[in-house]
Scaffold this active site. Structure first.
Site, PDB file in Angstrom:
ATOM      1  CG  HIS A 191      42.493  44.731 -46.226  1.00  0.00           C
ATOM      2  ND1 HIS A 191      43.711  45.314 -46.444  1.00  0.00           N
ATOM      3  CD2 HIS A 191      42.734  43.419 -45.988  1.00  0.00           C
ATOM      4  CE1 HIS A 191      44.655  44.400 -46.309  1.00  0.00           C
ATOM      5  NE2 HIS A 191      44.088  43.237 -46.036  1.00  0.00           N
ATOM      6  CD  GLU A 433      50.722  38.324 -46.184  1.00  0.00           C
ATOM      7  OE1 GLU A 433      49.627  38.630 -46.695  1.00  0.00           O
ATOM      8  OE2 GLU A 433      51.045  38.653 -45.028  1.00  0.00           O
ATOM      9  CG  ASP A 457      49.747  42.014 -48.480  1.00  0.00           C
ATOM     10  OD1 ASP A 457      49.639  43.167 -48.930  1.00  0.00           O
ATOM     11  OD2 ASP A 457      49.196  41.644 -47.435  1.00  0.00           O
ATOM     12  CB  CYS A 504      44.883  32.004 -47.398  1.00  0.00           C
ATOM     13  SG  CYS A 504      46.187  33.101 -46.834  1.00  0.00           S
TER      14      CYS A 504
HETATM   15  C1  PEP Z   1      47.018  38.228 -48.684  1.00  0.00           C
HETATM   16  O1  PEP Z   1      47.770  39.194 -48.607  1.00  0.00           O
HETATM   17  O2  PEP Z   1      46.902  37.516 -49.710  1.00  0.00           O
HETATM   18  C2  PEP Z   1      46.181  37.848 -47.534  1.00  0.00           C
HETATM   19  C3  PEP Z   1      45.475  36.741 -47.545  1.00  0.00           C
HETATM   20  O3  PEP Z   1      46.109  38.716 -46.491  1.00  0.00           O
HETATM   21  P1  PEP Z   1      45.267  40.092 -46.549  1.00  0.00           P
HETATM   22  O4  PEP Z   1      44.477  40.106 -47.811  1.00  0.00           O
HETATM   23  O5  PEP Z   1      44.428  40.145 -45.342  1.00  0.00           O
HETATM   24  O6  PEP Z   1      46.363  41.124 -46.550  1.00  0.00           O
HETATM   25 MG    MG Z   2      48.169  40.060 -46.651  1.00  0.00          MG
END
Ligand code: PEP
Ligand code: MG
Length: 581
Positions: A191, A433, A457, A504
């Site tokens: 993150h 995910e 994920d 996303c």
């Molecule tokens: C993902 O896991 O692709 C996602 C968009 O969520 P994050 O990156 O916040 O875990």
């Molecule tokens: Mg995620």
């Protein structure tokens, strides 16, 4: 000049003076004393050593009483280290002979001790290195050289060089002064990387040990496109990077002309192109770059960027701001995705051996209803101001989705009973995910209003690779054929059941991969604001047939590397302007 290789996580180039944070993240500038200050400085050091000794001794006594003498001995060992004659002599020498400030001497000497222990390649001694750094921190605190918060008081532009930066520290970087950063640790999907992209800060992570070789203020180039960090560049290298910076700026200016044009292929197949945000203020950039809406609002950053736990009102204000500023465009709010590498204000879970497989995300929200309910109430209240949907992250089982949806209904009932303005008929979706969710997708689609694939994920859990671990970064590839097959299955199931689907994860922010996804039948992508125009440019440069041909070819390949090489080739052919040289 020294050139280092790491993992590129946020594109762009930054050039500036280094601000080195030591392993604990403290900023201790090298400052020299006048001759008549030396004695007083040494007295300050002695006083700090005495205070730390008293503290360690009382820790030893208290811990021995509660947890037994064996545990208390940890502090006895720290006391011994603190009074090690060689260490004390070295500190004295630096202050008296080199006129270094006590804080600077402490940070250098203890740091070197810790490093020496680490290099012995013995796990027990490596743990001792942490003890040494702990002593360093306490001494620096007693010397008044550090406060509890990191990275405060910047007053000039810098490039941050650190062992580690947490997602919340990254979120709180002062954008007025920080131009980019590089860290010794960290992986491609963490993150911290995502926040860096959100802030449009060029960043390279997972470089391995290098901070020992760097002094504050030396010139640094961060090449977030190729994962390179150049220390003390020679004039030729500097000139070539300055040229690249200029070329990037003119590409950005050119791309901005696409803002109001539709994201569609040459032959008119439309793509809905939304943006991912972490902070409400990002909506301005989203509008400026022509986003069709917000496809992922990572609400946990409300927690990570404030000192206090946000109230229902804080949630409500943030969501209302976003939906108002998006002026009627759809906004998908993802509920809290705390845990693992994103920790909140209070400990929400006990120590976990495998936090990415533990109490994170929707699991954590469902077990902490005092945290979850205010958020759900705020979402339904803000929905009166515009087009809001809600989605739950990391859904693994049908029971989890049902429980979350039921809670949303209960909250809606409460709001109705109390006469609080709200809207309860908002679309409720889930993030895909986890491979288990893909396998059960035919059941999920009967209950959800929409799906959004989180490839960050999904890649982590499919490939069994920690997304923020630099040691396995080469295995973390969203273009791995196994991940692509899971995505293909999602597209197929969603189509069969006429269920809206978007992607996303960061995968869609890569223009070449975006073309592939388009060829696989995806018609809605959500990308960081920094990628909106690049992805639009790519889509507007190809026909849907070309995308489909790419997908057909890629699905025959066996390795992520082959997929990426092929995609890069196609991108070079169709959209050469986007290839970074
Ligand atoms: C993902 O896991 O692709 C996602 C968009 O969520 P994050 O990156 O916040 O875990
Ligand atoms: Mg995620």
């Amino acid at each position: 000049m020294v050139e280092l290789q790491g993992i590129p996580v946020s594109p762009g180039v930054a050039i500036g003076p280094a601000l080195v944070l030591d392993a604990a993240g403290y900023r201790i500038p090298r400052s020299l004393l006048a001759a008549d200050e030396v004695e007083a400085e040494f007295a300050r050091l002695r006083d700090a050593v005495d205070r730390v000794s008293t503290r360690l001794e009382s820790n030893r006594l208290e811990t021995s009483a509660v947890a037994g003498e064996h545990t208390g001995d940890i502090f006895a060992a720290q006391l011994q280290m603190l009074h090690d004659p060689r260490l004390q002599a070295e500190l004295r020498r630096r202050i008296e002979q080199e006129h270094q400030s006590a804080a600077y001497a402490v940070s250098r000497v203890l740091h070197n001790y810790a490093e020496a222990l680490r290099k012995l390649d013995n796990p027990l001694l490596a743990d001792r290195a942490e003890d040494v750094l702990d002593i360093e921190k306490q001494l620096l605190f007693c010397l008044g050289a550090v406060s509890e918060s990191r990275l405060v008081d910047l007053d000039e532009t810098v490039i941050i060089l650190s062992h580690v930066l947490t997602p919340s520290e990254t979120a709180n970087l002062d954008r007025r002064y920080v131009r980019g950063f590089c860290t010794e640790t960290g992986g491609p999907g963490g993150h911290t990387a995502i926040v860096a992209k959100g802030l449009e800060l060029p960043a390279v992570v997972g470089i391995g040990n290098f901070l020992d070789r760097v002094g504050n203020r030396i010139k640094v180039i961060v090449d977030g496109d190729r994962g390179r960090v150049i220390l003390d560049p020679d004039p030729e290298t500097l000139a070539s990077y300055k040229k690249r910076l200029k070329a990037r700026r003119s590409l950005t200016a050119k791309l901005s002309e696409l803002r109001d044009l539709p994201a569609e292929t040459i032959d008119g197949t439309p793509l809905r192109l939304s943006a991912n945000i972490e902070f409400p203020h990002e909506t301005t950039t989203c509008i400026e770059r022509g986003a069709d809406g917000i496809g992922l609002y990572r609400t946990e950053f409300l927690y990570l960027s404030s000192r206090e736990e946000p109230s229902e009102e804080d949630h409500y204000q943030a969501y209302s701001q976003v939906v108002r500023e998006m002026e009627g465009r759809p906004v998908v709010i993802r509920t809290l995705d705390l845990g693992a590498d994103k920790m909140g204000h209070r400990p929400l879970a006990e120590y976990e051996h495998n936090p990415f497989l533990g109490l994170r995300s929707i699991r954590l929200s469902l077990r902490n209803l005092d945290l979850f309910r205010p958020q759900l109430r705020a979402i339904l209240r803000a929905a009166v101001h515009g087009d809001i949907s809600v989605m739950f992250p990391l859904i693994t089982t049908l029971a989890e989705f049902r429980q979350a949806r039921m809670l949303l209904n209960v909250v809606a009932e409460d709001l109705k009973e109390s006469g609080t303005p709200h809207r309860s008929n908002i679309p409720v979706g889930m993030m895909v995910e986890v491979p288990a969710a893909v396998m059960m997708l035919d059941r999920f689609v009967e209950e959800v209003d929409f799906l959004s694939i989180g490839t960050n994920d999904l890649a982590q859990y499919t490939l069994a690779v920690d997304r923020s671990n630099e040691y396995v970064a080469d295995l973390y590839q969203s273009s791995d054929p196994a991940v692509l097959r899971l995505i293909a299955r999602c597209v197929e199931v969603a189509k069969e059941h006429d269920c809206p689907l978007s992607i996303c994860g960061e995968m869609s922010s890569n223009p070449a991969r975006a073309l592939l996804l388009m060829g696989m039948g995806v018609r809605h992508l959500s990308v960081p604001p920094s990628s909106l125009l690049r992805v639009k440019k790519a889509i507007r440069s190809v026909s849907i047939g070309q995308c489909e041909q790419m997908a057909e070819r890629v699905m025959q390949l066996e390795a992520a590397r082959d997929v990426d090489l092929y995609l890069l080739d196609r991108l070079g052919e169709y959209v050469p302007e986007l290839i970074v040289t």
